[in-house]
Scaffold this motif. Structure first.
Motif, PDB file in Angstrom:
ATOM      1  N   ARG A   1       0.826  -1.205   0.000  1.00 31.48           N
ATOM      2  CA  ARG A   1       0.000   0.000   0.000  1.00 31.48           C
ATOM      3  C   ARG A   1       0.867   1.265   0.000  1.00 31.48           C
ATOM      4  O   ARG A   1       0.518   2.265  -0.638  1.00 31.48           O
ATOM      5  CB  ARG A   1      -0.937  -0.007   1.206  1.00 31.48           C
ATOM      6  N   ALA A   2       1.982   1.237   0.708  1.00 34.53           N
ATOM      7  CA  ALA A   2       2.861   2.408   0.736  1.00 34.53           C
ATOM      8  C   ALA A   2       3.378   2.719  -0.668  1.00 34.53           C
ATOM      9  O   ALA A   2       3.488   3.895  -1.064  1.00 34.53           O
ATOM     10  CB  ALA A   2       4.028   2.170   1.689  1.00 34.53           C
ATOM     11  N   ASP A   3       3.671   1.683  -1.439  1.00 36.14           N
ATOM     12  CA  ASP A   3       4.133   1.888  -2.807  1.00 36.14           C
ATOM     13  C   ASP A   3       3.042   2.540  -3.648  1.00 36.14           C
ATOM     14  O   ASP A   3       3.304   3.468  -4.435  1.00 36.14           O
ATOM     15  CB  ASP A   3       4.542   0.550  -3.416  1.00 36.14           C
ATOM     16  N   LEU A   4       1.801   2.074  -3.485  1.00 35.67           N
ATOM     17  CA  LEU A   4       0.680   2.675  -4.213  1.00 35.67           C
ATOM     18  C   LEU A   4       0.500   4.136  -3.834  1.00 35.67           C
ATOM     19  O   LEU A   4       0.269   4.999  -4.690  1.00 35.67           O
ATOM     20  CB  LEU A   4      -0.618   1.909  -3.928  1.00 35.67           C
ATOM     21  N   LEU A   5       0.596   4.435  -2.553  1.00 28.28           N
ATOM     22  CA  LEU A   5       0.461   5.821  -2.094  1.00 28.28           C
ATOM     23  C   LEU A   5       1.542   6.719  -2.680  1.00 28.28           C
ATOM     24  O   LEU A   5       1.279   7.856  -3.098  1.00 28.28           O
ATOM     25  CB  LEU A   5       0.518   5.869  -0.566  1.00 28.28           C
ATOM     26  N   GLY A   6       2.758   6.194  -2.707  1.00 26.75           N
ATOM     27  CA  GLY A   6       3.857   6.985  -3.247  1.00 26.75           C
ATOM     28  C   GLY A   6       3.659   7.300  -4.717  1.00 26.75           C
ATOM     29  O   GLY A   6       3.855   8.441  -5.163  1.00 26.75           O
TER      30      GLY A   6
ATOM     31  N   LEU B   1       0.347  12.085   0.565  1.00 27.21           N
ATOM     32  CA  LEU B   1       1.632  12.064   1.256  1.00 27.21           C
ATOM     33  C   LEU B   1       1.430  11.929   2.759  1.00 27.21           C
ATOM     34  O   LEU B   1       2.197  11.226   3.449  1.00 27.21           O
ATOM     35  CB  LEU B   1       2.410  13.333   0.926  1.00 27.21           C
ATOM     36  N   GLU B   2       0.403  12.575   3.287  1.00 29.55           N
ATOM     37  CA  GLU B   2       0.107  12.448   4.719  1.00 29.55           C
ATOM     38  C   GLU B   2      -0.254  11.011   5.067  1.00 29.55           C
ATOM     39  O   GLU B   2       0.152  10.471   6.103  1.00 29.55           O
ATOM     40  CB  GLU B   2      -1.049  13.391   5.100  1.00 29.55           C
ATOM     41  N   GLU B   3      -1.022  10.395   4.161  1.00 29.55           N
ATOM     42  CA  GLU B   3      -1.386   9.000   4.391  1.00 29.55           C
ATOM     43  C   GLU B   3      -0.154   8.107   4.320  1.00 29.55           C
ATOM     44  O   GLU B   3      -0.017   7.151   5.100  1.00 29.55           O
ATOM     45  CB  GLU B   3      -2.425   8.577   3.349  1.00 29.55           C
ATOM     46  N   LEU B   4       0.746   8.419   3.398  1.00 33.33           N
ATOM     47  CA  LEU B   4       1.985   7.652   3.282  1.00 33.33           C
ATOM     48  C   LEU B   4       2.825   7.801   4.548  1.00 33.33           C
ATOM     49  O   LEU B   4       3.433   6.831   5.024  1.00 33.33           O
ATOM     50  CB  LEU B   4       2.771   8.136   2.056  1.00 33.33           C
TER      51      LEU B   4
ATOM     52  N   GLY C   1       1.687   8.280   7.515  1.00 34.74           N
ATOM     53  CA  GLY C   1       1.052   7.462   8.543  1.00 34.74           C
ATOM     54  C   GLY C   1       1.332   5.987   8.377  1.00 34.74           C
ATOM     55  O   GLY C   1       1.370   5.237   9.352  1.00 34.74           O
ATOM     56  N   ALA C   2       1.562   5.581   7.123  1.00 38.93           N
ATOM     57  CA  ALA C   2       1.835   4.170   6.864  1.00 38.93           C
ATOM     58  C   ALA C   2       3.299   3.817   7.094  1.00 38.93           C
ATOM     59  O   ALA C   2       3.682   2.643   7.001  1.00 38.93           O
ATOM     60  CB  ALA C   2       1.450   3.827   5.428  1.00 38.93           C
ATOM     61  N   GLY C   3       4.123   4.842   7.378  1.00 37.60           N
ATOM     62  CA  GLY C   3       5.536   4.584   7.641  1.00 37.60           C
ATOM     63  C   GLY C   3       6.302   4.144   6.423  1.00 37.60           C
ATOM     64  O   GLY C   3       7.277   3.384   6.532  1.00 37.60           O
ATOM     65  N   GLY C   4       5.905   4.647   5.249  1.00 34.32           N
ATOM     66  CA  GLY C   4       6.537   4.201   4.011  1.00 34.32           C
ATOM     67  C   GLY C   4       7.770   4.987   3.610  1.00 34.32           C
ATOM     68  O   GLY C   4       8.385   4.674   2.588  1.00 34.32           O
ATOM     69  N   MET C   5       8.147   6.042   4.384  1.00 34.70           N
ATOM     70  CA  MET C   5       9.303   6.856   4.018  1.00 34.70           C
ATOM     71  C   MET C   5      10.028   7.290   5.271  1.00 34.70           C
ATOM     72  O   MET C   5       9.440   7.360   6.356  1.00 34.70           O
ATOM     73  CB  MET C   5       8.857   8.114   3.237  1.00 34.70           C
ATOM     74  N   SER C   6      11.297   7.632   5.098  1.00 37.48           N
ATOM     75  CA  SER C   6      12.027   8.202   6.221  1.00 37.48           C
ATOM     76  C   SER C   6      11.482   9.596   6.501  1.00 37.48           C
ATOM     77  O   SER C   6      10.888  10.244   5.634  1.00 37.48           O
ATOM     78  CB  SER C   6      13.524   8.295   5.895  1.00 37.48           C
TER      79      SER C   6
ATOM     80  N   ALA D   1      13.111  12.293   4.134  1.00 42.68           N
ATOM     81  CA  ALA D   1      12.628  12.195   2.752  1.00 42.68           C
ATOM     82  C   ALA D   1      11.191  12.685   2.639  1.00 42.68           C
ATOM     83  O   ALA D   1      10.807  13.335   1.660  1.00 42.68           O
ATOM     84  CB  ALA D   1      12.741  10.756   2.262  1.00 42.68           C
ATOM     85  N   LEU D   2      10.402  12.385   3.682  1.00 44.29           N
ATOM     86  CA  LEU D   2       9.007  12.825   3.694  1.00 44.29           C
ATOM     87  C   LEU D   2       8.911  14.350   3.725  1.00 44.29           C
ATOM     88  O   LEU D   2       8.131  14.959   2.988  1.00 44.29           O
ATOM     89  CB  LEU D   2       8.294  12.224   4.910  1.00 44.29           C
ATOM     90  N   HIS D   3       9.722  14.986   4.551  1.00 44.30           N
ATOM     91  CA  HIS D   3       9.708  16.455   4.638  1.00 44.30           C
ATOM     92  C   HIS D   3      10.122  17.083   3.310  1.00 44.30           C
ATOM     93  O   HIS D   3       9.534  18.087   2.871  1.00 44.30           O
ATOM     94  CB  HIS D   3      10.643  16.927   5.744  1.00 44.30           C
TER      95      HIS D   3
END
Length: 966
Positions: A426-431, A450-453, A455-460, A463-465
């Motif tokens: 799911r994180a890959d789909l969100l990205g 991106l906010e949902e991603l 929450g899913a912990g899919g990025m450092s 990198a998220l910021h």
């Protein structure tokens, strides 16, 4: 199998058909484009009119390609064009092998297309080249139905081609369902902008009047209608041709009484079908049209002969239409009527059969179509991989809007209970969904994903910021973007590379916000960080550009220039093409922008263009660099050279902002030369491209419109363009805003002087207020920027004086401002006005004469015909001699009339053209040699005749040869 053919005549549309043909074919000059958009309610006859118009255009010698847009939920990028090409290929006979080869090559290009360095622009250019080969010199007409469902990629292609960027004689005829254009539909804005253009017509298709209604009904029934029946048809149809025909057929077939609604008509017709035909019509209604015969056979599962008999029945009852590429419902209203006639389980079963059939064949798989059927079959686990494949297919063709929709559907499917958590990341789909939303301009959606991603912990965290900051900056939320970059720099998990990236992007953002000192500090920090990171060339180039511009704005241009030059050296050493191109672009922009070192900036831009062409980035970076060079050459008065450069850049057929920059640059030359038709054509092309978005170019476009209108004596149009610019654009660029204000005040001054229209005092007050605001804003700008703004403000003040006293001193100040910057065109204009003011006061006539002669020499050297003409008019009225003669030194010292002086008034470009004329070349041949249009050559020849005071090419050639040039 026989196709369903419209037997009813086309009533009440003869004049409209004539207008369509005229607009798309008869009135379109070679190499030009045109469009007609038909709007109207469902059933009003848009599709029938498209078919009739297409047939007439084909008979007249045009190549007609016909396609339909799908409902947006099932669209793929460029679907209607692909459909049109496949239809056309199927129609070609064996004797058309060359055309068929070109069609199949273009279709193969779509299949092979991969994302490259030039992105979507390269795809548009390759499509236009393919269409050019298919057309083989014939006018090309794209006929598109249901344009309200057009995908973004097709919309961009249409704007690209209609702007004339595809080098095709192209016309577009499209139908749009009026009731679909509600709210924020993207096509509404496009049509609003395109309506302003002379080459575009938007025709509202009205229902038939009572007389035409009775005529159509009588033609269907086969006899005149009784008064009562005619009245019923009129009252119940409201003049809608589709409804008229259906009601008339009820009368013809002897049905007792007329149906009250279309629903009753079609339900009665479906109920009258044989059982198998009943299944066929429901199957087609559930499919994605056209439904191929083999596919329908697998869905309804009937023996071949029974299937054919069933299809014949549906055609006979006027529910289906049969064509070579498959079956369609006669009208989308049929689908709406049938929507509730099946049980949910029956609909799901039909969609499952479609999906199974599509999966089982060894053929090109339409992933979006497959995903649609699995999803409606209630099989999310099987729909998900097809949806992901459809999203990737859309991205491959740069259709990010379509990709975003598919990724969003994939996320919904992934949440279904029957889809196991281990079968999808799911994180890959969100990205993917967030990035696609970002690319297609859906900034709010990108941020939400991106906010949902997060929450899913899919990025450092870091990198998220950084990614969030990118999205926020693109959305124009600069303060929040700055905060995100700062958080990235403070994150514990931030790697040295990520820290350098965040600092470089933050420096660039601060520069755009005008915080030059802060930008410089962040840029230095980024450069320090890159020193310990391998392969951080991109960050070095970005940070160096920010630091260079920062230093230039903070009054240390030499230091800033040195930094950007060093970045170019580093980029060349690393050898990455994009970094080299960016470094050249930043250096050229720095020199021609805040530093205002135009000559060197032009040299760097042209050298950079050659270099990036070697690196394979001709369509993007080379065209951007050549646009910078063109504008620089225009400002320093090297118009002939600028014309060469812009012609070379446009040979790449750029798209989007790159095309707009070049078209505006060429238009500036045309306005200066007085080539009104060429300037108008370029302005229409820019407006066409900008109909798809591009706010930052609105003011330059409208400024040029105003300038052109003034040379035409249309001061009212100039005023409208300027007022629209002030209303529609919120640009913070003080230089381009100052230029717009000058044009507005000049329009009012010209109106006052010519007494053509009354001066709008309200507009004058508004313009003066904006000028004051520009002056206050520019106080904080860098010295070179303030210099340019001060020049325009000097012009503004002098134009205001023309409304009252016309003070020569103000014009003298403007002359000094522009002379100091080596901008000959506005300096010559200011001299003209200063002389005019002096002559009006009958004072310092000798000074006025000198000013006119200086302005005349400059205008002649540039080839600025409108300004030259105005100078001559004023000089003639004031009895001022413009051609200075050397004092006589005796009877035997007269100047040889056959000497080189005869060509002294010609510009460099005009001498090139004259040399070619003397060779006996035609205008077309000269244009091919010099890479400019035949029409522009005609303008140059007219200027040559005027300056040499001759009337024929032979006379002009004789003067050229007499000077010893031949």
């Amino acid at each position: 199998m026989a196709s369903d053919v419209d037997t009813a005549p086309l009533v009440g549309r003869a004049d409209l058909l004539k207008s369509v043909r005229s607009a798309l074919l008869d009135d379109v000059a070679q190499g030009h484009t045109a469009a007609v958009f038909l709007t109207g309610e469902s059933g009003v006859g848009k599709t029938r009119l498209l078919r009739e118009a297409g047939a007439q255009l084909r008979d007249a010698g045009a190549l007609v390609l016909t396609g339909s847009c799908l409902d947006i939920g099932d669209a793929s990028p460029l679907h209607p064009l692909l459909q049109a090409l496949r239809r056309f290929d199927a129609e070609l006979s064996s004797s058309h092998t060359r055309t068929s080869s070109a069609v199949r090559a273009l279709l193969q290009m779509f299949a092979d297309e991969t994302a490259g360095p030039d992105g979507a622009g390269a795809l548009l250019e390759r499509v236009s080249r393919g269409l050019h080969l298919i057309a083989e010199g014939r006018p090309l007409v794209l006929v598109l139905d249901d344009l309200q469902w057009v995908d973004r990629s097709t919309r961009q292609l249409l704007l690209y081609l209609l702007a004339g960027l595809g080098d095709l004689q192209l016309s577009v005829l499209a139908a749009i369902r009026a009731e679909s254009l509600q709210g924020a539909h993207p096509l509404r804005r496009v049509l609003t902008e395109l309506r302003r253009l002379r080459s575009v017509r938007v025709l509202d298709l009205a229902p038939l009047d009572r007389g035409a209604t009775e005529q159509l009904a009588a033609a269907v029934v086969g006899r005149p209608l009784a008064a009562e029946s005619a009245d019923q048809v009129w009252q119940r149809s409201g003049g809608n041709p589709f409804v008229i025909e259906e009601l008339a057929r009820d009368l013809r077939d002897g049905r007792a009484g007329l149906s009250e609604t279309l629903r009753e008509i079609f339900l009665a017709r479906v109920d009258a079908l044989p059982q198998h035909a009943h299944a066929v019509v429901h199957a087609v209604a559930a499919g994605v049209e056209p439904v191929e015969h083999w596919l329908l056979a697998q869905v309804v599962r009937l023996p071949e002969q029974e299937l054919i008999d069933a299809i014949r029945a549906t055609v006979a009852h006027r529910l289906l239409v049969s064509a070579d590429d498959g079956y369609r419902l006669r009208h989308r209203l049929v689908a709406e009527v049938l929507a509730d006639e099946l049980l949910p389980a029956e609909r799901s079963a039909l969609h499952r059969r479609y999906a199974e059939a599509l999966t089982s064949v060894e053929a090109e798989l339409h992933q979006a179509r497959l995903a649609h059927h699995w999803r409606l079959a209630g099989e999310p686990a099987r729909a998900l991989p097809a949806t992901v494949a459809a999203a990737r297919e859309a991205e491959r063709l740069h259709g990010y809007a379509e990709a975003h929709r598919h990724w969003s559907v994939a996320l919904q499917l992934a949440d279904a209970p029957t889809v196991g958590a281990r079968t999808v990341d799911r994180a890959d789909l969100l990205g993917h969904a967030a990035e696609a939303a970002h690319h297609c301009g859906e900034h709010a959606r990108a941020l939400a994903l991106l906010e949902e991603l997060a929450g899913a912990g899919g990025m450092s965290t870091c990198a998220l910021h950084i990614r969030r900051a990118r999205y926020l900056a693109a959305a124009g939320r600069s303060a929040l973007a700055e905060a995100e970059y700062r958080r990235a720099l403070e994150a514990d998990d931030c790697t040295p590379r990520e820290r350098a990236t965040a600092a470089a992007y933050l420096a660039e953002l601060l520069l755009h916000l005008g915080r030059y000192a802060d930008a410089g500090r962040r840029a230095r920090e980024a450069l320090e960080l890159t020193a310990v990171v391998d392969g951080a060339t991109s960050e070095v180039v970005l940070a160096s550009a920010a630091l260079g511009f920062s230093e230039a704005y903070l009054e240390d241009p030499d230091a800033g220039l040195a930094v950007v030059r060093r970045a170019l050296e580093i980029a060349e050493q690393a050898g990455r093409p994009d970094d080299v191109a960016c470094a050249y672009l930043h250096l050229a922009e720095l020199l021609t922008g805040p530093l205002n070192i135009l000559e060197e900036g032009v040299v760097v831009a042209r050298r950079g263009a050659e270099r990036v062409a070697e690196l394979g980035l001709g369509r993007t970076y080379e065209t951007r660099l050549l646009a910078i060079a063109t504008n620089g050459l225009f400002r320093v008065g090297q118009w002939a050279e600028a014309e060469k450069v812009v012609a070379a850049a446009l040979r790449h057929r750029p798209s989007g902002a790159d095309a707009v920059e070049l078209l505006l640059a060429r238009c500036r030359l045309s306005v200066g030369y007085g080539d009104i038709e060429a300037a108008d054509r370029d302005l229409d092309a820019v407006a066409t491209v900008l109909a798809g978005g591009g706010a930052r170019h609105v003011i330059p476009l409208l400024t040029l419109r105003a300038g052109l209108a003034m040379w035409q004596g249309r001061h009212d149009l100039a005023r409208q363009a300027v007022q629209r610019g002030l209303t529609e654009s919120r640009s913070d660029d003080v230089a381009i805003l100052a230029a717009l204000v000058w044009h507005g005040l000049r329009a009012e001054a010209e109106a006052h002087a010519g007494r053509t229209v009354p001066v709008d005092r309200t507009a004058v007050r508004r313009l003066r207020d904006v000028a004051d605001r520009v002056a206050r804003k520019s106080e904080k700008a860098a010295r070179p920027v303030r210099d340019v703004v001060d020049g325009f403000l000097a012009l503004c003040a002098a134009e205001v004086s023309r409304l009252d006293e016309n003070e020569p001193e103000l014009w003298a100040r403007s002359v000094a401002e522009w002379d100091r910057r080596n901008h000959p065109y506005p300096a010559a204009y200011s001299r003209l006005r200063q002389a005019e003011a002096l002559l009006a006061r009958r004072s310092r006539v000798a000074t006025a004469g000198k000013l006119l002669r200086e302005a005349y020499r400059t205008a002649q050297g540039l080839g600025a015909v409108p300004m030259t003409s105005e100078i001559r008019t004023l000089a003639s009225r004031a009895r001022v001699t413009l051609e200075e003669r050397e004092p006589s030194r005796g009877r035997d010292t007269a100047v040889d009339p056959a000497g080189d002086d005869e060509l002294a008034t010609l510009t460099a470009r005009e001498r090139e053209v004259l040399a070619a004329v003397a060779e006996g070349l035609t205008n077309r041949e000269i244009g091919q040699r010099l890479f400019i249009s035949e029409r522009t050559i005609g303008v140059h020849v007219s200027h040559i005749f005027d300056k040499l005071q001759v009337r024929t090419r032979v006379q002009a050639s004789a003067i050229y040869l007499r000077t010893g040039r031949g």
